[in-house]
Design a protein around this motif. Structure first.
Motif, PDB file in Angstrom:
ATOM      1  N   ARG A 156       0.874  -1.171   0.000  1.00 27.87           N
ATOM      2  CA  ARG A 156       0.000   0.000   0.000  1.00 27.87           C
ATOM      3  C   ARG A 156       0.910   1.218   0.000  1.00 27.87           C
ATOM      4  O   ARG A 156       1.960   1.220   0.631  1.00 27.87           O
ATOM      5  CB  ARG A 156      -0.877   0.009   1.270  1.00 27.87           C
ATOM      6  CG  ARG A 156      -1.741  -1.231   1.413  1.00 27.87           C
ATOM      7  CD  ARG A 156      -2.866  -1.266   0.400  1.00 27.87           C
ATOM      8  NE  ARG A 156      -3.806  -0.174   0.615  1.00 27.87           N
ATOM      9  CZ  ARG A 156      -4.913  -0.294   1.368  1.00 27.87           C
ATOM     10  NH1 ARG A 156      -5.208  -1.439   1.936  1.00 27.87           N
ATOM     11  NH2 ARG A 156      -5.708   0.734   1.531  1.00 27.87           N
ATOM     12  N   TRP A 206      -2.588  -6.879  -4.440  1.00 28.60           N
ATOM     13  CA  TRP A 206      -3.978  -6.756  -3.966  1.00 28.60           C
ATOM     14  C   TRP A 206      -4.973  -6.860  -5.117  1.00 28.60           C
ATOM     15  O   TRP A 206      -6.164  -7.066  -4.919  1.00 28.60           O
ATOM     16  CB  TRP A 206      -4.194  -5.496  -3.148  1.00 28.60           C
ATOM     17  CG  TRP A 206      -3.744  -4.195  -3.774  1.00 28.60           C
ATOM     18  CD1 TRP A 206      -2.597  -3.515  -3.480  1.00 28.60           C
ATOM     19  CD2 TRP A 206      -4.406  -3.415  -4.774  1.00 28.60           C
ATOM     20  NE1 TRP A 206      -2.518  -2.374  -4.231  1.00 28.60           N
ATOM     21  CE2 TRP A 206      -3.610  -2.286  -5.035  1.00 28.60           C
ATOM     22  CE3 TRP A 206      -5.603  -3.558  -5.480  1.00 28.60           C
ATOM     23  CZ2 TRP A 206      -3.960  -1.305  -5.975  1.00 28.60           C
ATOM     24  CZ3 TRP A 206      -5.953  -2.592  -6.416  1.00 28.60           C
ATOM     25  CH2 TRP A 206      -5.139  -1.488  -6.652  1.00 28.60           C
ATOM     26  N   ALA A 207      -4.467  -6.720  -6.345  1.00 28.41           N
ATOM     27  CA  ALA A 207      -5.362  -6.815  -7.500  1.00 28.41           C
ATOM     28  C   ALA A 207      -5.637  -8.265  -7.881  1.00 28.41           C
ATOM     29  O   ALA A 207      -6.535  -8.549  -8.665  1.00 28.41           O
ATOM     30  CB  ALA A 207      -4.739  -6.077  -8.685  1.00 28.41           C
ATOM     31  N   ASN A 212      -7.111 -11.770  -7.993  1.00 27.16           N
ATOM     32  CA  ASN A 212      -8.434 -12.263  -7.616  1.00 27.16           C
ATOM     33  C   ASN A 212      -8.331 -13.725  -7.178  1.00 27.16           C
ATOM     34  O   ASN A 212      -8.144 -14.609  -8.015  1.00 27.16           O
ATOM     35  CB  ASN A 212      -9.383 -12.125  -8.812  1.00 27.16           C
ATOM     36  CG  ASN A 212     -10.801 -12.535  -8.460  1.00 27.16           C
ATOM     37  OD1 ASN A 212     -11.045 -13.197  -7.442  1.00 27.16           O
ATOM     38  ND2 ASN A 212     -11.749 -12.142  -9.307  1.00 27.16           N
ATOM     39  N   GLU A 258     -11.030   0.278  -2.354  1.00 22.90           N
ATOM     40  CA  GLU A 258     -11.894  -0.902  -2.456  1.00 22.90           C
ATOM     41  C   GLU A 258     -12.553  -1.002  -3.826  1.00 22.90           C
ATOM     42  O   GLU A 258     -12.620  -2.070  -4.427  1.00 22.90           O
ATOM     43  CB  GLU A 258     -12.971  -0.883  -1.354  1.00 22.90           C
ATOM     44  CG  GLU A 258     -12.422  -1.022   0.068  1.00 22.90           C
ATOM     45  CD  GLU A 258     -11.625  -2.320   0.278  1.00 22.90           C
ATOM     46  OE1 GLU A 258     -11.920  -3.324  -0.407  1.00 22.90           O
ATOM     47  OE2 GLU A 258     -10.697  -2.316   1.123  1.00 22.90           O
ATOM     48  N   ARG A 310     -11.493   0.302  -6.565  1.00 28.73           N
ATOM     49  CA  ARG A 310     -10.481   0.047  -7.594  1.00 28.73           C
ATOM     50  C   ARG A 310     -10.104  -1.438  -7.590  1.00 28.73           C
ATOM     51  O   ARG A 310      -9.956  -2.057  -8.641  1.00 28.73           O
ATOM     52  CB  ARG A 310      -9.248   0.914  -7.311  1.00 28.73           C
ATOM     53  CG  ARG A 310      -8.316   0.981  -8.484  1.00 28.73           C
ATOM     54  CD  ARG A 310      -7.252   2.072  -8.316  1.00 28.73           C
ATOM     55  NE  ARG A 310      -6.410   2.060  -9.497  1.00 28.73           N
ATOM     56  CZ  ARG A 310      -5.094   1.963  -9.470  1.00 28.73           C
ATOM     57  NH1 ARG A 310      -4.452   1.888  -8.322  1.00 28.73           N
ATOM     58  NH2 ARG A 310      -4.410   1.936 -10.598  1.00 28.73           N
ATOM     59  N   ARG A 311      -9.988  -1.988  -6.397  1.00 31.22           N
ATOM     60  CA  ARG A 311      -9.647  -3.409  -6.308  1.00 31.22           C
ATOM     61  C   ARG A 311     -10.715  -4.253  -7.008  1.00 31.22           C
ATOM     62  O   ARG A 311     -10.397  -5.193  -7.727  1.00 31.22           O
ATOM     63  CB  ARG A 311      -9.502  -3.831  -4.848  1.00 31.22           C
ATOM     64  CG  ARG A 311      -9.325  -5.335  -4.718  1.00 31.22           C
ATOM     65  CD  ARG A 311      -8.610  -5.728  -3.486  1.00 31.22           C
ATOM     66  NE  ARG A 311      -9.395  -5.459  -2.287  1.00 31.22           N
ATOM     67  CZ  ARG A 311      -8.937  -5.648  -1.052  1.00 31.22           C
ATOM     68  NH1 ARG A 311      -7.719  -6.098  -0.868  1.00 31.22           N
ATOM     69  NH2 ARG A 311      -9.688  -5.375  -0.025  1.00 31.22           N
ATOM     70  N   TYR A 355     -10.190  -4.406 -10.766  1.00 29.65           N
ATOM     71  CA  TYR A 355      -9.121  -5.284 -11.240  1.00 29.65           C
ATOM     72  C   TYR A 355      -9.435  -6.753 -10.985  1.00 29.65           C
ATOM     73  O   TYR A 355      -9.033  -7.616 -11.771  1.00 29.65           O
ATOM     74  CB  TYR A 355      -7.771  -4.875 -10.638  1.00 29.65           C
ATOM     75  CG  TYR A 355      -7.290  -3.574 -11.230  1.00 29.65           C
ATOM     76  CD1 TYR A 355      -6.984  -3.500 -12.588  1.00 29.65           C
ATOM     77  CD2 TYR A 355      -7.194  -2.422 -10.470  1.00 29.65           C
ATOM     78  CE1 TYR A 355      -6.575  -2.304 -13.162  1.00 29.65           C
ATOM     79  CE2 TYR A 355      -6.786  -1.222 -11.034  1.00 29.65           C
ATOM     80  CZ  TYR A 355      -6.479  -1.169 -12.375  1.00 29.65           C
ATOM     81  OH  TYR A 355      -6.087   0.003 -12.949  1.00 29.65           O
ATOM     82  N   HIS A 356     -10.179  -7.040  -9.908  1.00 27.63           N
ATOM     83  CA  HIS A 356     -10.610  -8.429  -9.700  1.00 27.63           C
ATOM     84  C   HIS A 356     -11.487  -8.887 -10.856  1.00 27.63           C
ATOM     85  O   HIS A 356     -11.347  -9.992 -11.370  1.00 27.63           O
ATOM     86  CB  HIS A 356     -11.380  -8.549  -8.381  1.00 27.63           C
ATOM     87  CG  HIS A 356     -10.467  -8.668  -7.189  1.00 27.63           C
ATOM     88  ND1 HIS A 356     -10.898  -9.017  -5.950  1.00 27.63           N
ATOM     89  CD2 HIS A 356      -9.140  -8.480  -7.071  1.00 27.63           C
ATOM     90  CE1 HIS A 356      -9.878  -9.042  -5.098  1.00 27.63           C
ATOM     91  NE2 HIS A 356      -8.801  -8.711  -5.768  1.00 27.63           N
TER      92      HIS A 356
END
Lengths: 325, 554
Positions: free
Chosen positions: B96, B344-345, B347, B489, B491-492, B495-496
Motif C-alpha cells: 500500500r 492486492w489486485a 483475484n 476498495e 479500484r480493487r 481489477y478483480h
C-alpha cells in the motif's frame, strides 16, 4: 631504411580508418539499437520517450553522417561518451587498463618463464618421454575449457583448501590494509587467474620454441660449433637458442594488443574488472561509442604491434634489410 | 528495466513493466508458509539485542550505470538509488502506498490535483535542507527534452507543479490518473547540486547525494559500490553500518562465494535453491512470488486462435505442474491471470485451469477440429491444426517451456513448430509487426495494477504492447475506470473483475509465476517476507554484537 619505415607508418592511417569503417558498418547491421535496452517491452517508455532518446543519442541521423561525426571527433582523439552511463569512453577504458595490464603482463611473463624451458627441453630431447609428456601437458592446457578449469581451481584452492580468494581483484577491506598487506592481497587474488590463463596459454609459445630450435639445430653452424668441441649446453643455449628467439621477438610485437585486450569469459568468471567485460557489455548493449573506442584501440595496437615486429626483426636479424623504393 | 533480478531494495523502487531476454531462472519468488524446502537456521540470532555495526554484502550480476533515479533503467542502479534516494511516497510491506518524503497527501478536485505535505525535517546528505523546490526541479528534469530519462510518460499528464510554500507541493493533472500517485515514488534529486552543469553527464550521477538511509561512499567500476549508514536519516539511522554491492557477473561464482561466506546475500537460481542443505548452513533461504509471470500469447488476428474454445482447449491440454517442474524445478506456481498472488489486485476466486486433455479434445471437436484422415493431427476443412511457437534465444527456461508445450499439444493432435530467435530481431521483426502465431514471453510488473498498455484495445498499433491484438469492451472500460478510481476498495473490485475476464477469455495462457529466491546470512536479524518481498524493512536489520563480522570506525 628509415624512409621505408616512414612510408609503412603512413600506410597505417588509411588502414586504421578502413578498419573503423568496417567496425562501424558491422555494428549498424547488428539488429537492435542502443536505446532498446531501455525501451524494449518497457510500457513506461512511451513512443515519444523512445524518439526523444534516439534523438539525444544522435541515432536519427543517417549512418554515414554518424560515422563522419565519429571520425571527426576521433581525429581530435575524442572517443565520445558511452550511451550506457554518459561517461567519456577514454575514461572508461582508462579505469580498466591498470587491472587488465596487471593480469596480462603477469600471465605473459609466467608463460615465457615456463614455455621457454618446455620448448627447449622438448626440442633437445626430441621424441623422448619428456618431449611427449610435456606436449601432452601443454595441449591439455590448450584444450580444456577455461570456465571449467577456473571453476575447478576456485573450488579446490578457494573453497576446499581455503588458500586463495575465489574471485575479484582485491578484498573488501583492501583500503584499510598497510601497503605490504595490499600487495599480498593483490597477489593472492591474482594467483588463480594468472595460473589458469598461463596454463591455458602455454601451448603456442612452447611449440614455437620447440619447432624453431629443431630447425636451427640442423643448421651448418651448429654442426660447426659441435665439431669444434663446444659443450652441448653451450651449443644449445648460446648458438642455437639465440637464433631461435628471433621469431619470438616478433611474436612479442604481435602480443601487444593482447596486453590490453581482455577475455570476457575469463574476466566474468573471476569477477575481474577488465577490458573484456567492458567490450562485451558494450556489444550486448549496442553501446556504439564504447564498441568503437575499444575496437579502434585494439586495431591501432595490432597495427602498431605488427609494425614494431617488423622493425625489431630488421634490428635483431642482420639477414633482413628492408629496401625503400 | 528490471533485468530479472529482484534484489534488496527493488521492492521499494518503482518497477516498470517489461519483458527481457534475460533468463527467467534469475527471476526470483515466495510462498511464505510453504515448509517443504525452507530449512530453519540452526544457529539463529533472533533473540539478541539490536545493535549497530557490521556490513551487508550483496552480490550482483551487473554493475550500475547511473546512480540517478531519473536516468537509471537497470536493476543494479535501481537497487543503489532506492537506498540513497527517497520518493514522495513508497510501498509498505503490504504494497500500500504510504508517505516517504511526503508526510501525507490529499487528492482533490476529483483527482486532478494532488497536494503533498512534505516532511519538514529532511536534509540532503551534504546538509542542505530538502524543500518543495527539489520536487519541482525533479519534475522539470523528468519532462525536459534534453534529459535522457525513460520515465517521462507518467509526468506528461501533469499540467503544472506549484510550490505554495517550502514544504508543500501541489500537482495539477490534466485528467485524473491514479497511477500518478505511484509515479511519485520516483527518487527526488537535489536542485542545489544539479542546477549547475549538464544533468546527463553530471558528476553526481556517479557520486550521488540523496536523502536516503544510506550515503554514497565509493564506487569501484565493475568491482563494488559501497554505501554507509546515514546517521541523520529522518526515520532513524539504519543499524547496519555499510551496504556493499559486489559485482560478480557469474551466478555460479556467486554461489561459490556464498559457500565461502564472503558474500551475505544473493539471488538463487532454482537449481541453486535446490542444492544440498549443507551449502546453506549459514544462510536462510526465502521464497516468494516475483512480480512477474510467463505466458503463452496468441496472435488473436490469426483465424486459428480467434475462437475462444480453441484457446481454452490449448490451456486444458497443458500440464502446468510438469512445466513448472521441468523449467523451474518446481520453484514457481501456476498463474491464473495478469497479477501475481501477492498483489492486492489478484483475484483469489479465479480457479486454476485443470489439466484435462480429454476435455480439450472434446472442446476442439465442437470447434470443428477432428482427426478425419487418421494421421494423428487434427484437421478442419482439409487444413491441419499447426502453428509456430516463437520465443527468444538465450533464455533457457523459455526454450524449455516451448519444447514442453510442443510435446503436450502433440498429444491432443496439434502440431507445433518451435522457433527460437535472437531477441532484437524477434521483437522488432516478428512481435511488433504481428508476424507470429504464438509467443512465449514474460512480463515484469509494476506494483500498481494499471495494465492499460497491455490490454486496452487502443494499444494494438505496431510497437505497442497489446501485440496479441486483444479487444474486449468491458476490459477497456475497467482499465479506463481503474485509472480514475481513487477509492481503494472500488479500484480493487475493478481489477478483480478484469482478472476474471482475462482468465475466461484467455488472450494469453498464463503459464506460471516464477519465485524470487533470495538467500541471506543467518547473522542478520530482521529479514521478513511480506507482500513487498524481503527488503522492505532493511533499515531495521542488525547483527548482534557478538556475531558482527566487519568493523568500521565511525
Amino acid at each position: 631504411m628509415p624512409a621505408y619505415f616512414a612510408k609503412r607508418l603512413l600506410f597505417l592511417v588509411p588502414l586504421l580508418v578502413g578498419i573503423t569503417l568496417v567496425t562501424f558498418g558491422v555494428m549498424q547491421l547488428a539488429p537492435g539499437k542502443p536505446t532498446d535496452m531501455v525501451t524494449d517491452m518497457n510500457v513506461k517508455a512511451s513512443a515519444e520517450a523512445k524518439e526523444r532518446l534516439i534523438k539525444l543519442y544522435g541515432l536519427d541521423k543517417p549512418w554515414h553522417v554518424q560515422y563522419w561525426d565519429w571520425l571527426k571527433r576521433f581525429a581530435r582523439l575524442d572517443f565520445g561518451r558511452s550511451f550506457r552511463d554518459d561517461r567519456p569512453v577514454l575514461r572508461k577504458i582508462g579505469e580498466r587498463l591498470p587491472a587488465t595490464l596487471l593480469l596480462n603482463v603477469s600471465s605473459l611473463l609466467l608463460i615465457f618463464l615456463i614455455a621457454l624451458p618446455i620448448g627447449i627441453l622438448s626440442a633437445v630431447k626430441q621424441d623422448s618421454l619428456w618431449d611427449k609428456s610435456l606436449t601432452v601437458f601443454v595441449f591439455i592446457g590448450f584444450s580444456v575449457p577455461t570456465i571449467w578449469l577456473a571453476l575447478l581451481a576456485m573450488i579446490t584452492f578457494g573453497l576446499k583448501l581455503g588458500w586463495l580468494p575465489i574471485s575479484g581483484l582485491r578484498s573488501l577491506t583492501y583500503d584499510e590494509m598497510s601497503l605490504g598487506a595490499q600487495c599480498l592481497d593483490l597477489a593472492r587474488h591474482l594467483a588463480l587467474p594468472v595460473l589458469v590463463s598461463a596454463f591455458t596459454g602455454l601451448a603456442g609459445l612452447s611449440r614455437y620454441v620447440r619447432n624453431g630450435l629443431l630447425e636451427v639445430i640442423r643448421q651448418d653452424y651448429i654442426r660447426t660449433a659441435r665439431a669444434k668441441g663446444l659443450p652441448e649446453n653451450r651449443v644449445i643455449l648460446k648458438h642455437a637458442l639465440r637464433n631461435t628467439l628471433i621469431p619470438v621477438v616478433t611474436l612479442v610485437g604481435l602480443l601487444l594488443p593482447d596486453l590490453i585486450g581482455g577475455s570476457f569469459i575469463f574476466e566474468t568468471i573471476f569477477a575481474y574488472p577488465g577490458m573484456g567485460r567492458l567490450g562485451f557489455d558494450a556489444i550486448m548493449a549496442r553501446d556504439y561509442p564504447v564498441i568503437m573506442g575499444v575496437g579502434t584501440i585494439a586495431a591501432l595496437l595490432t597495427l602498431v604491434g605488427n609494425f614494431l615486429a617488423d622493425v625489431a626483426y630488421a634490428y635483431v636479424d642482420p639477414r633482413i634489410r628492408y629496401q625503400g623504393k | 528495466m528490471s533485468d530479472g533480478k529482484q534484489t534488496l531494495g527493488s521492492t521499494l523502487r518503482r518497477i516498470v513493466f517489461c519483458s527481457t531476454p534475460v533468463a527467467l531462472s534469475s527471476l526470483l519468488f515466495l510462498s511464505a508458509c510453504r515448509s517443504d524446502s525452507i530449512p530453519q537456521p540452526a544457529a539463529s540470532a533472533t533473540d539478541a539485542a539490536p545493535a549497530t555495526g557490521d556490513a551487508y554484502v550483496e552480490a550482483s550480476i551487473a554493475d550500475a550505470s547511473y546512480l540517478n533515479p531519473l536516468l537509471a533503467s537497470d536493476s543494479a542502479s535501481g537497487n543503489i538509488c532506492s537506498l540513497v534516494y527517497n520518493g514522495l511516497v513508497k510501498y509498505d510491506k503490504d504494497l500500500r502506498l504510504v508517505g516517504d518524503l511526503a508526510e501525507s497527501w490529499e487528492v482533490r478536485s476529483g483527482g486532478t490535483e494532488i497536494l503533498f505535505h512534505l516532511r519538514p525535517d529532511v536534509r540532503w546528505h551534504d546538509g542542505a535542507p530538502f524543500t518543495a523546490d527539489d520536487v519541482r526541479f525533479t519534475y522539470q528534469r523528468l519532462t525536459d527534452p534534453a534529459v535522457k530519462t525513460p520515465y517521462g510518460v507518467d509526468f506528461e499528464l501533469i499540467r503544472r507543479v506549484d510550490v505554495p510554500d517550502p514544504h508543500t507541493v501541489r500537482v495539477v493533472y490534466k485528467e485524473p490518473f491514479v497511477p500518478a500517485l505511484e509515479s511519485w515514488g520516483m527518487g527526488i534529486v537535489p536542485k542545489h547540486i544539479f542546477s549547475a552543469g549538464d544533468f546527463n553527464t553530471h558528476p553526481a550521477n556517479r557520486r550521488p547525494i540523496g536523502t536516503g538511509p544510506y550515503k554514497f561512499l565509493e564506487w569501484k567500476t565493475d568491482e563494488k559500490i559501497v554505501l554507509t549508514a546515514n546517521p541523520d536519516y529522518f526515520e532513524g539511522r539504519p543499524r547496519l553500518d555499510r551496504y556493499i554491492f559486489r559485482i560478480i557477473p557469474d551466478s555460479s561464482v556467486q554461489f561459490l562465494e556464498l559457500r565461502q561466506q564472503s558474500i551475505d546475500s544473493m539471488a538463487l537460481t532454482p537449481d541453486q535453491f535446490k542444492a544440498y542443505p549443507e551449502f546453506f548452513r549459514h544462510y536462510n533461504k526465502y521464497r516468494y512470488p516475483a512480480f512477474a509471470y510467463t505466458y503463452l500469447g496468441f496472435n488473436l488476428e490469426n483465424p486459428l486462435f480467434r475462437d475462444r474454445r480453441v484457446r481454452r482447449a490449448v490451456a486444458l491440454a497443458l500440464d502446468r505442474s510438469e512445466i513448472i517442474d521441468g523449467v523451474l524445478l518446481g520453484v514457481g506456481r501456476p498463474a491464473t491471470g495478469p497479477f501475481p498472488p501477492t498483489s492486492w489486485a489478484f483475484n483469489p476466486d479465479v480457479a486454476d485451469i485443470p489439466f484435462d486433455p480429454v476435455k480439450a479434445k472434446a472442446l476442439l471437436a465442437t470447434a470443428g477440429w477432428t482427426d478425419t484422415d487418421g494421421d494423428g493431427w487434427l484437421d478442419r476443412g482439409g487444413q491441419k491444426f499447426e502453428f509456430t511457437l516463437m520465443t527468444n534465444q538465450g533464455n533457457k527456461p523459455r526454450e524449455l517451456c516451448a519444447l514442453i508445450l510442443q510435446n503436450h499439444l502433440a498429444k491432443i493432435g496439434i502440431r507445433v513448430q518451435v522457433r527460437i530467435l535472437e531477441w532484437s530481431s524477434f521483437l522488432h521483426n516478428y512481435v511488433d509487426k504481428k508476424r507470429f502465431d504464438a509467443v512465449i514471453l514474460a512480463w515484469s510488473l509494476s506494483r500498481d495494477p494499471d495494465q492499460y498498455s497491455i490490454w486496452h484495445s487502443s494499444q494494438r498499433k505496431e510497437g505497442q504492447y497489446n501485440f496479441v491484438g486483444y479487444a474486449n469492451r468491458e476490459v477497456d472500460m475497467l482499465l479506463e475506470r481503474g485509472r480514475r478510481e481513487f477509492d481503494f476498495e472500488k479500484r480493487r473490485a475493478l481489477y478483480h473483475r478484469m482478472h476474471a475476464i482475462l482468465a475466461e477469455d484467455l488472450p494469453y495462457i498464463f503459464l506460471y509465476y516464477p519465485d524470487s529466491l533470495p538467500t541471506i546470512h543467518t547473522r542478520f536479524v530482521g529479514p521478513e517476507v511480506a507482500a513487498a518481498g524481503i527488503g522492505w524493512n532493511f533499515r531495521e536489520w542488525f547483527v548482534p554484537k557478538s556475531l558482527q563480522k566487519y568493523r568500521y570506525a565511525s
